[in-house]
Motif scaffolding. Structure first.
Motif, PDB file in Angstrom:
ATOM      1  N   SER A  38       3.537   4.691   5.731  1.00 27.97           N
ATOM      2  CA  SER A  38       3.146   5.119   4.396  1.00 27.97           C
ATOM      3  C   SER A  38       2.964   6.634   4.367  1.00 27.97           C
ATOM      4  O   SER A  38       2.840   7.281   5.419  1.00 27.97           O
ATOM      5  N   VAL A  62       3.811   6.279  -5.234  1.00 26.31           N
ATOM      6  CA  VAL A  62       3.715   6.505  -6.678  1.00 26.31           C
ATOM      7  C   VAL A  62       2.647   7.559  -6.963  1.00 26.31           C
ATOM      8  O   VAL A  62       2.852   8.473  -7.780  1.00 26.31           O
ATOM      9  N   ALA A  63       1.499   7.442  -6.283  1.00 25.51           N
ATOM     10  CA  ALA A  63       0.427   8.418  -6.477  1.00 25.51           C
ATOM     11  C   ALA A  63       0.869   9.810  -6.027  1.00 25.51           C
ATOM     12  O   ALA A  63       0.592  10.812  -6.695  1.00 25.51           O
ATOM     13  N   ASP A 121       0.834  -1.196   0.000  1.00 29.91           N
ATOM     14  CA  ASP A 121       0.000   0.000   0.000  1.00 29.91           C
ATOM     15  C   ASP A 121       0.874   1.254   0.000  1.00 29.91           C
ATOM     16  O   ASP A 121       0.559   2.249  -0.662  1.00 29.91           O
ATOM     17  N   GLY A 179      -4.978   6.675  -0.525  1.00 30.25           N
ATOM     18  CA  GLY A 179      -4.611   5.636   0.422  1.00 30.25           C
ATOM     19  C   GLY A 179      -5.683   5.405   1.452  1.00 30.25           C
ATOM     20  O   GLY A 179      -6.687   6.110   1.521  1.00 30.25           O
ATOM     21  N   HIS A 202       2.057   2.011  -3.530  1.00 32.05           N
ATOM     22  CA  HIS A 202       1.013   2.649  -4.333  1.00 32.05           C
ATOM     23  C   HIS A 202       0.837   4.116  -3.941  1.00 32.05           C
ATOM     24  O   HIS A 202       0.653   4.989  -4.798  1.00 32.05           O
ATOM     25  N   GLN A 203       0.885   4.396  -2.624  1.00 31.72           N
ATOM     26  CA  GLN A 203       0.708   5.771  -2.156  1.00 31.72           C
ATOM     27  C   GLN A 203       1.859   6.662  -2.607  1.00 31.72           C
ATOM     28  O   GLN A 203       1.645   7.820  -2.997  1.00 31.72           O
TER      29      GLN A 203
END
Length: 298
Positions: free
Chosen positions: A273, A83-84, A77, A92, A80-81
């Protein structure tokens, strides 16, 4: 072993119910059973015990690998966060655990502020006792927890302090005093509201040489307030918990003061994160700058 398979195992391990896990994952029960069987086959060990009478339970190995599987999902997770975020989009989901009084005091305004600025962040809120939340963060059940400090083994950010206060029923002789010493409570019927402060309260009474006469123990402030209103005893409750429960009772400070620190905790600040870091940063900016004790600040 795929990320999807790991996510399925974590859901089954947390619900201890194949049917419920399948419903929450929008899968069929046979599909969920097949995933668990595939993981166990790859690891060559049993992670779950299945018994028609006793239901589903984790094996000793299952209990050991569950926090590690949760950590894998948290790291995925986080990827992904990040990269976003690199594309200018904060997304997220943050799993937050808190004991009830901390949940009511901190979370509504904190999450509102974050959602106003970052609408793509979502929060899963969970309540439990202070001990349950601390252990949940240790086991990576929650990304972040509001806990009582100190919290050994966790990375923490102190948010506030909360004193223990006394609630006095009508006509009580101690109402004539502005502050009340612990020794003056010797022999009084006491009503203690659970919230993780119990050990600290009892230790302070012992330190003063007073046997705490805990007549009743409640699990929520509303019940304790009602019992004090009925003259069943003197209430002992944290200032933070009391601040979110309106009442008309007389309040007195305890001397010497009994104070607990509340903070936000994560299993690892380094592994947190972007969404969790944003939560911690917002919480720190919002509450740490209010230097005064809860109930006296802004």
């Amino acid at each position: 072993m795929t990320i999807t398979q790991i996510a399925v195992f974590v859901r089954v391990a947390e619900t201890l119910n194949f049917t419920r896990a399948a419903e929450e994952l929008h899968m069929t029960q046979p599909a969920v059973s097949h995933v668990i069987a595939a993981i166990e086959s790859e690891l060559e060990t049993r992670l779950l015990r299945r018994d028609r009478k006793r239901g589903v339970a984790l094996t000793q190995v299952g209990e050991k690998v569950l926090p590690q599987f949760r950590a894998i999902l948290q790291r995925i997770d986080k990827i992904h966060q990040e990269v976003a975020a690199d594309n200018g989009i904060e997304v997220g989901r943050v799993s937050v655990g808190a004991f009830p009084s901390a949940s009511a005091y901190f979370l509504p305004s904190l999450i509102r502020e974050i959602r106003e600025n970052y609408p793509n962040l979502h929060f899963d809120l969970h309540e439990g006792t202070a001990d349950e939340i601390r252990e949940g963060v240790h086991e990576r059940k929650y990304d972040v927890g509001l806990v009582l400090l100190p919290a050994p083994g966790l990375d923490t950010v102190k948010l506030a302090e909360s004193r223990m206060l006394l609630l006095l029923p009508d006509g009580h002789p101690l109402r004539v005093k502005q502050t009340i010493t612990i020794r003056e409570l010797d022999g009084e019927d006491l009503i203690l509201c659970r919230g993780g402060h119990e050990v600290t309260v009892l230790n302070e009474f012992e330190h003063e040489g007073v046997d705490a006469r805990i007549t009743f123990t409640t699990h929520n402030v509303s019940t304790m307030v009602a019992m004090v209103e009925q003259g069943l005893g003197v209430g002992i409750v944290s200032e933070m918990a009391l601040s979110v429960h309106p009442h008309l009772l007389e309040i007195r400070e305890i001397v010497p003061p009994i104070i607990r620190e509340i903070g936000a905790a994560v299993s690892s600040m380094e592994e947190a994160s972007p969404a969790v870091r944003l939560f911690l940063e917002t919480a720190s900016n919002r509450f740490v700058e209010e230097k005064e004790t809860i109930g006296q600040g802004k």
